[in-house]
Design an enzyme around this catalytic site. Sequence first.
Site, PDB file in Angstrom:
ATOM      1  CD  GLU A   1      24.437  46.212  33.986  1.00 24.69           C
ATOM      2  OE1 GLU A   1      24.006  46.264  32.824  1.00 24.69           O
ATOM      3  OE2 GLU A   1      24.403  45.186  34.675  1.00 24.69           O
TER       4      GLU A   1
ATOM      5  CD  GLU B   1      22.896  43.215  40.179  1.00 26.18           C
ATOM      6  OE1 GLU B   1      22.978  42.383  39.257  1.00 26.18           O
ATOM      7  OE2 GLU B   1      22.508  44.389  39.999  1.00 26.18           O
TER       8      GLU B   1
HETATM    9  C1  GLA Z   1      22.234  42.893  36.082  1.00 30.52           C
HETATM   10  C2  GLA Z   1      21.123  43.737  36.666  1.00 30.52           C
HETATM   11  C3  GLA Z   1      20.166  42.952  37.501  1.00 30.52           C
HETATM   12  C4  GLA Z   1      19.857  41.616  36.899  1.00 30.52           C
HETATM   13  C5  GLA Z   1      21.139  40.873  36.686  1.00 30.52           C
HETATM   14  C6  GLA Z   1      20.939  39.484  36.160  1.00 30.52           C
HETATM   15  O1  GLA Z   1      23.313  42.723  36.845  1.00 30.52           O
HETATM   16  O2  GLA Z   1      21.604  44.810  37.417  1.00 30.52           O
HETATM   17  O3  GLA Z   1      18.992  43.669  37.615  1.00 30.52           O
HETATM   18  O4  GLA Z   1      19.135  41.770  35.718  1.00 30.52           O
HETATM   19  O5  GLA Z   1      21.852  41.603  35.727  1.00 30.52           O
HETATM   20  O6  GLA Z   1      19.672  39.106  35.915  1.00 30.52           O
END
Ligand code: GLA
Length: 374
Positions: A160, A265
Amino acid sequence: MKTMFWGLALLAITASACGSSEKTADTVTVKDHFKNDFLIGAAIPVNHVNGLDQKADSVVSLHFNSVVAENCMKCEKIHPEADRYFWDDADAFVKYGEERDMAVIGHCLVWHSQLAPWFPYDENGKYVSAEVFKERLRDHIHTIVGRYKGRIHGWDVVNEAIEDDGSYRHTPFYDILGEEFIPLAFQYAHEADPDAELYLNDFSMAIPAKREAYVRIIGELKNRGLRIDGMGMQSHIGIDYPDMEEYEKTIVALGNAGVSVMVTELDMTALPAVNFGANVDDNVNFNENKNPYPDSLPDEVSKEWNDRMASVFRLYKKHSDLISRVTFWGTHDGMSWRNDWPMHGRTDYPLLFDRNYEMKPFMVKELAEEEAEK
Ligand code: GLA
């Protein structure tokens, strides 16, 4: 006859989905179904690794061939104080994946969120100098990556880093080191484990400005001769976002940039939108109207959700030459972070298995179709 066969196949797959039966000749697992396409992964929490969610363990052991640490490798957990690392949970996580012969993913080395509070500051509460920060970063990455050398398939090195408008996010990493924090992090990770794959990872990757920023950063890392294997598209999505054409453009653009694409994710909320971002620091007060399905998902919403997931997977299969892994952020609906974000206490239905550990219909159907072709 075909209908009866399908019924039996669905039954067998559903039973194995619950983890209640072993794989048999007439059942297909998710990982086997996609074995020529991409790895299938799940983020797993510490209670799962430690044997406190046996049903989730059965599901993961049967259907997945990759795991990522949900939280135990994040800075605040693994390096809570300057001179103290906490290894128990991360060690157990890595062992868990190894024992099941899975591709183990380390997550994540550089992230502003869940960063141990001490990390960027001096004893007066001011940011440390660039030199001191570099030392800390090197020590952090060398120590963690070095400990698991040869055992981790790939690391989310930087998570991020970029805002939705394509600019660098203002975090301690960026504010202290400027853009250099990314190449430095990749360099340190590679020094510590030359064989591990190294990735960038971010949310809202369908946004053109963000896509372009990452394509540029990947090019810069490559130009410097640094190792970069892949880019994770987090994919915390909804039934009506993102725009799948833009999302597909990102898959193709990253592939063209010379890295493998990973869906890292994946979860898809079935609930009304509260906002569209995926910044984990955002939180909104609970509101009943935004929690419309506290007991179960109505059939029509379930159908919409499953249809959309089926089309998302069709897209992944279409680009399976570019996509190396599809990882869900969790196993079953009951344990998903989306029940609590961005509004605490809702009941959401975002994952591949429901609260009874049963596989969602879109995937049951996908696997049954393979059975029918045999
Ligand atoms: C982000 C992070 C993850 C997790 C998600 C939601 O996307 O990369 O590690 O914390 O949020 O929990």
